[in-house]
Every structure is written in C-alpha cells, then in structure tokens.
Enzyme design. Sequence first.
Site, PDB file in Angstrom:
ATOM      1  N   SER A  97      -9.495   8.375   4.395  1.00  0.00           N
ATOM      2  CA  SER A  97     -10.258   7.195   3.965  1.00  0.00           C
ATOM      3  C   SER A  97      -9.767   5.929   4.637  1.00  0.00           C
ATOM      4  O   SER A  97     -10.460   4.910   4.636  1.00  0.00           O
ATOM      5  CB  SER A  97     -10.081   6.969   2.459  1.00  0.00           C
ATOM      6  OG  SER A  97     -10.316   8.125   1.753  1.00  0.00           O
ATOM      7  N   HIS A 128     -15.449  10.943   8.558  1.00  0.00           N
ATOM      8  CA  HIS A 128     -15.290  10.403   7.208  1.00  0.00           C
ATOM      9  C   HIS A 128     -16.593  10.495   6.421  1.00  0.00           C
ATOM     10  O   HIS A 128     -17.569   9.824   6.746  1.00  0.00           O
ATOM     11  CB  HIS A 128     -14.800   8.939   7.318  1.00  0.00           C
ATOM     12  CG  HIS A 128     -14.462   8.324   6.014  1.00  0.00           C
ATOM     13  ND1 HIS A 128     -14.564   6.978   5.778  1.00  0.00           N
ATOM     14  CD2 HIS A 128     -14.020   8.873   4.848  1.00  0.00           C
ATOM     15  CE1 HIS A 128     -14.190   6.731   4.532  1.00  0.00           C
ATOM     16  NE2 HIS A 128     -13.866   7.854   3.948  1.00  0.00           N
ATOM     17  N   GLU A 138     -18.735   8.284   9.017  1.00  0.00           N
ATOM     18  CA  GLU A 138     -18.053   7.449  10.010  1.00  0.00           C
ATOM     19  C   GLU A 138     -17.326   8.394  10.969  1.00  0.00           C
ATOM     20  O   GLU A 138     -16.514   9.219  10.532  1.00  0.00           O
ATOM     21  CB  GLU A 138     -17.057   6.492   9.341  1.00  0.00           C
ATOM     22  CG  GLU A 138     -17.724   5.348   8.588  1.00  0.00           C
ATOM     23  CD  GLU A 138     -16.726   4.410   7.896  1.00  0.00           C
ATOM     24  OE1 GLU A 138     -16.979   3.208   7.849  1.00  0.00           O
ATOM     25  OE2 GLU A 138     -15.691   4.887   7.389  1.00  0.00           O
ATOM     26  N   ASN A 190     -14.749   1.423   3.747  1.00  0.00           N
ATOM     27  CA  ASN A 190     -13.685   1.210   2.754  1.00  0.00           C
ATOM     28  C   ASN A 190     -13.010  -0.147   2.902  1.00  0.00           C
ATOM     29  O   ASN A 190     -12.474  -0.678   1.942  1.00  0.00           O
ATOM     30  CB  ASN A 190     -12.650   2.330   2.826  1.00  0.00           C
ATOM     31  CG  ASN A 190     -13.167   3.586   2.143  1.00  0.00           C
ATOM     32  OD1 ASN A 190     -14.070   3.511   1.316  1.00  0.00           O
ATOM     33  ND2 ASN A 190     -12.614   4.739   2.488  1.00  0.00           N
TER      34      ASN A 190
HETATM   35  N1  3HC Z   1     -23.425  16.104  -6.224  1.00  0.00           N
HETATM   36  C1  3HC Z   1     -24.658  16.431  -5.740  1.00  0.00           C
HETATM   37  N2  3HC Z   1     -25.771  15.742  -6.020  1.00  0.00           N
HETATM   38  C2  3HC Z   1     -25.662  14.680  -6.855  1.00  0.00           C
HETATM   39  C3  3HC Z   1     -24.422  14.284  -7.397  1.00  0.00           C
HETATM   40  C4  3HC Z   1     -23.275  15.042  -7.049  1.00  0.00           C
HETATM   41  N3  3HC Z   1     -22.051  14.726  -7.493  1.00  0.00           N
HETATM   42  N4  3HC Z   1     -24.631  13.195  -8.163  1.00  0.00           N
HETATM   43  C5  3HC Z   1     -25.940  12.918  -8.114  1.00  0.00           C
HETATM   44  N5  3HC Z   1     -26.558  13.819  -7.317  1.00  0.00           N
HETATM   45  C6  3HC Z   1     -27.991  13.834  -6.957  1.00  0.00           C
HETATM   46  C7  3HC Z   1     -28.869  14.166  -8.139  1.00  0.00           C
HETATM   47  O1  3HC Z   1     -29.046  15.559  -8.252  1.00  0.00           O
HETATM   48  C8  3HC Z   1     -30.167  13.473  -7.756  1.00  0.00           C
HETATM   49  O2  3HC Z   1     -30.835  14.243  -6.779  1.00  0.00           O
HETATM   50  P1  3HC Z   1     -32.450  14.216  -6.626  1.00  0.00           P
HETATM   51  O3  3HC Z   1     -32.861  12.784  -6.572  1.00  0.00           O
HETATM   52  O4  3HC Z   1     -32.666  14.941  -5.338  1.00  0.00           O
HETATM   53  O5  3HC Z   1     -32.974  14.937  -7.811  1.00  0.00           O
HETATM   54  C9  3HC Z   1     -29.683  12.195  -7.052  1.00  0.00           C
HETATM   55  O6  3HC Z   1     -28.352  12.498  -6.579  1.00  0.00           O
HETATM   56  C10 3HC Z   1     -29.658  11.006  -7.964  1.00  0.00           C
HETATM   57  O7  3HC Z   1     -28.839  11.331  -9.070  1.00  0.00           O
HETATM   58  P2  3HC Z   1     -29.034  10.789 -10.554  1.00  0.00           P
HETATM   59  O8  3HC Z   1     -30.492  10.507 -10.788  1.00  0.00           O
HETATM   60  O9  3HC Z   1     -28.339  11.703 -11.494  1.00  0.00           O
HETATM   61  O10 3HC Z   1     -28.171   9.463 -10.620  1.00  0.00           O
HETATM   62  P3  3HC Z   1     -28.270   8.136  -9.818  1.00  0.00           P
HETATM   63  O11 3HC Z   1     -29.643   7.839  -9.337  1.00  0.00           O
HETATM   64  O12 3HC Z   1     -27.587   7.176 -10.705  1.00  0.00           O
HETATM   65  O13 3HC Z   1     -27.374   8.397  -8.513  1.00  0.00           O
HETATM   66  C11 3HC Z   1     -25.314   8.329  -7.374  1.00  0.00           C
HETATM   67  C12 3HC Z   1     -26.057   8.834  -8.621  1.00  0.00           C
HETATM   68  C13 3HC Z   1     -25.954   8.950  -6.124  1.00  0.00           C
HETATM   69  C14 3HC Z   1     -23.883   8.771  -7.496  1.00  0.00           C
HETATM   70  C15 3HC Z   1     -25.471   6.756  -7.317  1.00  0.00           C
HETATM   71  O14 3HC Z   1     -24.998   6.204  -8.513  1.00  0.00           O
HETATM   72  C16 3HC Z   1     -24.718   6.135  -6.159  1.00  0.00           C
HETATM   73  O15 3HC Z   1     -25.179   6.104  -5.028  1.00  0.00           O
HETATM   74  N6  3HC Z   1     -23.508   5.609  -6.440  1.00  0.00           N
HETATM   75  C17 3HC Z   1     -22.661   4.963  -5.425  1.00  0.00           C
HETATM   76  C18 3HC Z   1     -21.890   6.030  -4.690  1.00  0.00           C
HETATM   77  C19 3HC Z   1     -21.027   5.415  -3.607  1.00  0.00           C
HETATM   78  O16 3HC Z   1     -20.952   4.220  -3.407  1.00  0.00           O
HETATM   79  N7  3HC Z   1     -20.311   6.303  -2.888  1.00  0.00           N
HETATM   80  C20 3HC Z   1     -19.371   5.891  -1.870  1.00  0.00           C
HETATM   81  C21 3HC Z   1     -17.991   5.963  -2.444  1.00  0.00           C
HETATM   82  S1  3HC Z   1     -16.765   5.490  -1.269  1.00  0.00           S
HETATM   83  C22 3HC Z   1     -16.284   6.939  -0.556  1.00  0.00           C
HETATM   84  O17 3HC Z   1     -16.698   8.004  -0.907  1.00  0.00           O
HETATM   85  C23 3HC Z   1     -15.302   6.809   0.554  1.00  0.00           C
HETATM   86  C24 3HC Z   1     -14.004   7.486   0.248  1.00  0.00           C
HETATM   87  O18 3HC Z   1     -13.216   7.457   1.404  1.00  0.00           O
HETATM   88  C25 3HC Z   1     -13.251   6.855  -0.910  1.00  0.00           C
END
Ligand code: 3HC
Length: 283
Positions: A119, A140, A152, A190
């Site tokens: 990360s 990434h 990335e 990040n």
């Molecule tokens: N695994 C697989 N699919 C998932 C999932 C998971 N953990 N969580 C949600 N989904 C899918 C659902 O099945 C749904 O799919 P569909 O639309 O095809 O039916 C879709 O995603 C939307 O899910 P929900 O309706 O349940 O919920 P939300 O609309 O609230 O979306 C979320 C959930 C996608 C997690 C959204 O809240 C989001 O985008 N959050 C921000 C995530 C983010 O910023 N991630 C980056 C983190 S930083 C990182 O990872 C870097 C690292 O180095 C730290």
Amino acid sequence: MQDIKLMIIGAGQMGTGIAQVFLQQGFNVTLTDHKQENIHRATEHIQENLNKLVLKERLTTNEMEQLLVNLNSSIDLQVASEMDFIIEAISENATKKFKLLSDLGNLVKEDAIIASNTSSFSITELSTYVINPERFIGMHFFNPVPVMDLIEVVKGVHTSEQVSNFVFELGKKLEKSPFYVNDSPGFVLNRILIPMINEAVFAVHEGVADFKSVDTIMKLGANHPMGPISLADFIGLDTCLAIMETLHEELGDDKYRPCPLLRKYVRSGKLGRKTGEGFFHYK
Ligand code: 3HC
C-alpha cells in the site's frame, strides 16, 4: 495469458479478493498463506461471493464450480518454484515483506515476475530483496477488489519495460483500469486517501464531532459512498496506521503525523471489521 502459473501469497482480505478476480477471468490460481485457517477462511469467502453472483444470475452453478476447480492452495512456499507470476499480498509490515521476498529469491524461476500489492512501501527498496529486480513491480489493488476498478502499476527504478507492460495488460485482462504511477510513498491513492482518514480520526480525537457524525457529514456533504471512519474500519486500522507511518517517515512533514487515537485503537487490538470491532462493532 490465462495459462500463466499464478500464485498469490497472503490469504487476507486483499489476497482473497485478488484471487477471486483472477479466478473470474479464467486463471488458475494458487493461494498460499502461512496459516491453513486463513486459506480456509479465504476459500469460504470466495465461495460465498461467487454464490452471490449465481443468485444474481451472473454465473451459473456449473460455471462457479469450474472456477472453484481452478483454485488451489498451499501453506508451503516451495510451490513458488513452479510459478510464472507471483503476487505478494501479505500484511503491510516491512520486515515481513523483506523476509518473504528474500525467501522467494532462493525458490523462484529466473524469469518469474514478482509483484507486490504493498500500500505504501517503495517498490525500488523492496526490489533489492529479490534476485532479479528488473522482474519486480508494484500491482496495487483496492478493497473490495472484486468491485474497485483501479490498479496502480508501480515501476521501481529497476523494473523492465517488458514487465510493466505485461502487468498493465494483465490489469486490463481482469477488466480493471490500470494506471502507471511513480514509486513514491503511498503512490497516488493512499497518499491522498489515508491522510483524509487520519484527519477524520483527528476530528473525532479533538471532539469536533463524534465518529458517527464525522462519517455522516462526509457522506452527505462530500458524497463519499462510505464515511472515512467506516472506511478506516473496512481497510483495517492497522493498515491505515502503517501507511500513515510510512508517509510520515518518508515525506517528513508533520501533516502526516498519525493520530494518537488511531494508534490507541491499533494497540488495543481493535482493528476494524476484520477483528469484529474498530470504531464500529461488527457481527
Ligand atoms: N466483495 C465483493 N463484492 C462486494 C463487496 C465485497 N466485499 N462489497 C460490496 N460488493 C458489491 C455488491 O455485491 C454490489 O454488487 P452489485 O451492484 O453488482 O449487485 C455492489 O458491490 C454494491 O454493494 P452494496 O449495494 O452492498 O453497497 P454499497 O453500494 O454501499 O457499496 C462499497 C459498497 C462498494 C464498499 C462502497 O461503499 C464503496 O465504494 N466504498 C469505498 C471503498 C473504497 O474507498 N475502497 C478503497 C479503499 S483503499 C484501499 O483499498 C487501498 C489499500 O492499499 C489500503
């Protein structure tokens, strides 16, 4: 491309998600971890996620079963000796990553490519621990990996053009959007996202508002899909802290100082969703 021998090291939330997206594109995946229980949990999680796709009629039961046949697992790092492409996705701990990469050096084929899902650590520095730094790169992914489009692709000083092109094309094969970024602490996403999360924790720490209000304010006022505190719990508070520490150490500016409240949660073992409790409680 689908015929490459692919291994993912680390069956945590990132490694599990990465394994799932490769499986869904028809790759054969070997998932490894030093703990059998982690592999067991990862396999169950992938099955559950694929099952949801069957329920949504995006996959037939037969197709799901075929994808799961392509999932192999091992707790023995020796399997690395057969692999063409290896993705390291263990926890964000420099000492552990250095050790793993050094261990791989004695095992892997000369022309194998090793990618790190780090990360925030320097790809050039990590590459000094492998035998063949030209064949080392950052790949990434973002959590939840099956949903998030971005990859990335991070070139270290030694990474060859051929290897970076290969990883970029591989990202496209996964139906994701790969972007080249330079090797710099936290890369792009990040570097911007985690200080925002840290600032949200500072706002809670300093009593500007309680954590639920901070979350809701950012959702309503900035249209974020998830508030920064929920997102911190989702990413893992230990991972957020590790990234802030790297930014602080490498970039040397006090604006990257980790919030003491974040550190307090991590020290108490409340790491977010993965431990059932962070700022929020999870079932
Ligand atoms: N695994 C697989 N699919 C998932 C999932 C998971 N953990 N969580 C949600 N989904 C899918 C659902 O099945 C749904 O799919 P569909 O639309 O095809 O039916 C879709 O995603 C939307 O899910 P929900 O309706 O349940 O919920 P939300 O609309 O609230 O979306 C979320 C959930 C996608 C997690 C959204 O809240 C989001 O985008 N959050 C921000 C995530 C983010 O910023 N991630 C980056 C983190 S930083 C990182 O990872 C870097 C690292 O180095 C730290």
